[in-house]
Design a protein around this motif. Structure first.
Motif, mmCIF file in Angstrom:
data_model
loop_
_atom_site.group_PDB
_atom_site.id
_atom_site.type_symbol
_atom_site.label_atom_id
_atom_site.label_comp_id
_atom_site.label_asym_id
_atom_site.label_seq_id
_atom_site.Cartn_x
_atom_site.Cartn_y
_atom_site.Cartn_z
ATOM 1 N N UNK A 62 -1.596 0.940 1.240
ATOM 2 C CA UNK A 62 -0.951 0.508 -0.052
ATOM 3 C C UNK A 62 0.405 -0.438 0.439
ATOM 4 N N UNK A 63 0.719 -1.141 -0.882
ATOM 5 C CA UNK A 63 1.755 -2.384 -0.537
ATOM 6 C C UNK A 63 3.118 -1.402 -0.302
ATOM 7 N N UNK A 64 3.918 -2.027 0.390
ATOM 8 C CA UNK A 64 5.176 -1.495 0.532
ATOM 9 C C UNK A 64 6.140 -2.120 1.578
ATOM 10 N N UNK A 65 7.080 -1.347 2.315
ATOM 11 C CA UNK A 65 7.978 -1.908 3.060
ATOM 12 C C UNK A 65 8.014 -0.927 4.635
ATOM 13 N N UNK A 66 7.359 -1.933 5.573
ATOM 14 C CA UNK A 66 7.493 -1.170 7.046
ATOM 15 C C UNK A 66 8.639 -0.755 7.297
ATOM 16 N N UNK A 67 8.812 0.745 7.604
ATOM 17 C CA UNK A 67 10.019 1.372 7.835
ATOM 18 C C UNK A 67 10.218 1.541 9.572
ATOM 19 N N UNK A 68 8.912 1.783 10.034
ATOM 20 C CA UNK A 68 8.854 1.830 11.571
ATOM 21 C C UNK A 68 7.643 1.605 11.976
ATOM 22 N N UNK A 69 8.011 1.268 13.377
ATOM 23 C CA UNK A 69 6.709 0.643 14.001
ATOM 24 C C UNK A 69 6.624 1.330 15.620
ATOM 25 N N UNK A 70 5.730 1.967 15.857
ATOM 26 C CA UNK A 70 5.608 2.955 17.023
ATOM 27 C C UNK A 70 4.434 2.559 17.834
ATOM 28 N N UNK A 71 4.150 1.284 17.998
ATOM 29 C CA UNK A 71 3.024 0.703 18.827
ATOM 30 C C UNK A 71 3.193 -0.543 19.280
ATOM 31 N N UNK A 72 2.662 -0.944 20.632
ATOM 32 C CA UNK A 72 3.053 -2.164 21.399
ATOM 33 C C UNK A 72 1.655 -2.554 22.049
ATOM 34 N N UNK A 73 1.450 -3.794 22.285
ATOM 35 C CA UNK A 73 0.419 -4.489 22.698
ATOM 36 C C UNK A 73 0.180 -3.860 24.113
ATOM 37 N N UNK A 74 -1.318 -3.592 24.091
ATOM 38 C CA UNK A 74 -2.099 -3.061 25.261
ATOM 39 C C UNK A 74 -1.811 -1.476 25.397
ATOM 40 N N UNK A 75 -1.396 -0.879 24.335
ATOM 41 C CA UNK A 75 -1.363 0.521 24.275
ATOM 42 C C UNK A 75 -2.890 0.988 23.740
ATOM 43 N N UNK A 76 -3.257 2.065 24.268
ATOM 44 C CA UNK A 76 -4.493 2.714 23.982
ATOM 45 C C UNK A 76 -4.157 3.592 22.847
ATOM 46 N N UNK A 77 -4.916 3.630 21.720
ATOM 47 C CA UNK A 77 -4.788 4.418 20.641
ATOM 48 C C UNK A 77 -6.017 5.082 20.282
ATOM 49 N N UNK A 78 -5.989 6.041 19.478
ATOM 50 C CA UNK A 78 -7.240 6.759 18.994
ATOM 51 C C UNK A 78 -6.508 7.755 17.837
ATOM 52 N N UNK A 79 -7.548 8.563 17.720
ATOM 53 C CA UNK A 79 -7.275 9.724 16.504
ATOM 54 C C UNK A 79 -6.314 10.383 16.580
ATOM 55 N N UNK A 80 -5.766 10.876 17.985
ATOM 56 C CA UNK A 80 -4.854 11.705 18.126
ATOM 57 C C UNK A 80 -3.482 11.252 18.699
ATOM 58 N N UNK A 81 -3.542 9.827 18.701
ATOM 59 C CA UNK A 81 -2.091 9.239 19.114
ATOM 60 C C UNK A 81 -1.028 9.494 18.440
ATOM 61 N N UNK A 82 -1.231 9.655 16.895
ATOM 62 C CA UNK A 82 -0.115 9.963 16.040
ATOM 63 C C UNK A 82 0.349 8.782 15.421
ATOM 64 N N UNK A 83 1.392 8.743 14.766
ATOM 65 C CA UNK A 83 1.997 7.782 13.902
ATOM 66 C C UNK A 83 2.305 6.491 14.342
ATOM 67 N N UNK A 84 1.580 5.503 13.949
ATOM 68 C CA UNK A 84 1.719 4.158 14.609
ATOM 69 C C UNK A 84 2.791 3.313 13.585
ATOM 70 N N UNK A 85 2.903 3.400 12.363
ATOM 71 C CA UNK A 85 3.823 2.827 11.458
ATOM 72 C C UNK A 85 3.999 3.795 10.219
ATOM 73 N N UNK A 86 5.176 3.576 9.731
ATOM 74 C CA UNK A 86 5.668 4.470 8.536
ATOM 75 C C UNK A 86 5.891 3.180 7.677
ATOM 76 N N UNK A 87 5.496 3.746 6.265
ATOM 77 C CA UNK A 87 5.471 2.687 5.386
ATOM 78 C C UNK A 87 6.037 3.478 4.169
ATOM 79 N N UNK A 88 6.960 2.587 3.356
ATOM 80 C CA UNK A 88 7.702 3.219 2.138
ATOM 81 C C UNK A 88 6.831 2.651 1.089
ATOM 82 N N UNK A 89 6.089 3.467 0.105
ATOM 83 C CA UNK A 89 5.282 2.924 -0.616
ATOM 84 C C UNK A 89 5.731 2.243 -1.556
ATOM 85 N N UNK A 90 5.360 1.025 -1.924
ATOM 86 C CA UNK A 90 5.987 0.055 -3.046
ATOM 87 C C UNK A 90 7.398 -0.286 -2.939
#
Length: 411
Positions: A222-250
């Motif tokens: 959805x559109x909104x404001x990115x509150x938090x970023x928890x991912x970096x280049x080269x990081x291996x992610x998957x379904x069990x990695x957890x939250x990568x971004x937190x977004x404030x809806x609208x």
């Protein structure tokens, strides 16, 4: 005195006993017996009257003189206090509260595909994003090849289906001439149908691979404001990695205002509130959109959630104050100087008809620029000590002076 020892008239001396004897007249001549007795009686009566008067005067001073002195002392020591009769005022109700800013709807975003290595992160905390925007790109080299292979399988299946359809068409032309039996036509039809089905399967598999590849990228739901970023280049992610971004809806924010039970009872959804974040110096208008259905058993407080529109000055986690409208209140209003506080709570001094200051327990309400409302303890007709209440004790005798009679005093 002559030489024969007689006292001459008019020549009595001060030291002579005869000078004080009532038996002689003023000329020194001896009085007759009755006259001397009468003179002595009158003298005794006068002395008795004087003694009685002196005794009565002394007794009066004993009985009344001390009280008069005490009254004079009391008059000189009675403090003069300024009093005010507050009456009852109509005050626009306002509730003040404090709390923390937060996103009204926080959307945690993670990896929903099979995952892989992060090749690109396109946004950071504080950025505004739109729905469907790619936030991070995951390596898909293997998945792309799989999709390409499946795409080739789709083309093979499609070619087989076209060949089967051509064979069926030729067979239908020969069956009328008797060169092919109807059984052969049925076989050709089945071959054509199977080829067409394989095309469908191949295309469905390709679509599945393409969808999985599309889900490799981290996309804003959805559109909104990115509150938090928890991912970096080269990081291996998957379904069990957890939250990568937190977004404030609208980008919608809210203030979690902490209020007492009494204040919560005065609010309703839709009530307007003025929010002032600490350090911003700006005031934002919001509305109460949710009132806590429960009260914290330890603090005896609940939460009123006040919705706010997006603004860069509203930072989640920040501290802010709120002024919330709560209707109109009709109550006595006193200046802050009239209200005292101790371990037992708030109180004022009221001057009674006996001329003494009496402690009166009160309950304060709204705090305004003009004073503080009293929700209980006063009906507005009392003479309340406006100043110097901190120097009084319950029962002290005072002399009241109206605030209106004091020059320069605020009414």
């Amino acid at each position: 005195m002559n030489y024969d020892g007689k006292i001459e008239p008019g020549h009595m001396q001060a030291g002579d006993p005869q000078a004080f004897d009532a038996s002689y007249d003023a000329a020194g001549t001896p009085l007759a017996g009755d006259d001397a007795l009468e003179r002595r009686s009158r003298r005794v009566i006068v002395l008795v009257i004087v003694a009685v008067v002196l005794l009565a005067t002394a007794l009066w001073f004993v009985l009344h003189g001390g009280d008069s002195a005490d009254k004079a002392a009391d008059t000189t020591q009675v403090p003069v206090v300024t009093v005010i009769v507050p009456g009852r005022s109509s005050v626009a109700g306002e509730i003040t509260a404090t709390g923390s800013l937060a996103a009204r709807r926080t959307m945690p975003i993670g990896s929903v595909g099979e995952g892989g290595e992060v090749r690109e992160v396109r946004v950071d905390a504080g950025d505004w994003v739109t729905q469907g925007q790619v936030l991070a790109v995951i390596d898909r080299s293997v998945q792309v090849q799989s999709a390409a292979s499946q795409s080739a399988q789709v083309r093979v299946a499609d070619a087989d289906a076209r060949l089967a359809q051509a064979n069926l068409d030729r067979g239908l032309k020969l069956v009328d001439r008797g060169f092919i039996s109807k059984a052969d036509i049925d076989q050709l039809t089945a071959t054509r149908d199977a080829a067409v089905a394989r095309v469908g399967v191949a295309r469905a598999t390709l679509g599945q691979l393409q969808a999985q590849n599309a889900r490799l990228n981290i996309v804003a739901p959805a559109s909104g404001l990115v509150l938090q970023r928890s991912v970096e280049l080269g990081q291996v992610v998957g379904g069990g990695t957890g939250v990568l971004f937190n977004l404030a809806k609208n980008g919608e924010m809210e203030l979690l205002a902490l209020l007492s039970e009494d204040d919560l009872a005065k609010l309703h959804v839709g009530t307007e509130a003025k929010i002032t974040p600490v350090g911003s110096g700006r005031t934002f208008i919001g509305q109460v959109w949710q009132i806590s259905p429960t009260i914290d058993a330890n603090t005896r407080q609940g939460t009123a959630r006040i919705a706010l529109k997006y603004d860069p000055a509203l930072r989640p986690g920040g501290f802010a104050s709120a002024v919330i409208e709560s209707g109109t209140v009709v109550a006595p209003m006193l200046p802050e100087s009239a209200i005292q506080n101790d371990a037992k709570g708030a109180f004022v001094y009221v001057v009674g008809k006996d001329g003494r200051a009496h402690r009166r327990v009160v309950r304060t309400g709204l705090v305004t620029a003009n004073g503080i409302t009293i929700t209980s303890g006063l009906d507005g007709n009392e003479q309340v000590v406006m100043r110097a209440g901190g120097f009084l004790n319950d029962g002290d005798k005072v002399k009241a002076r109206s605030a209106a009679a004091t020059p320069g005093m605020a009414k």
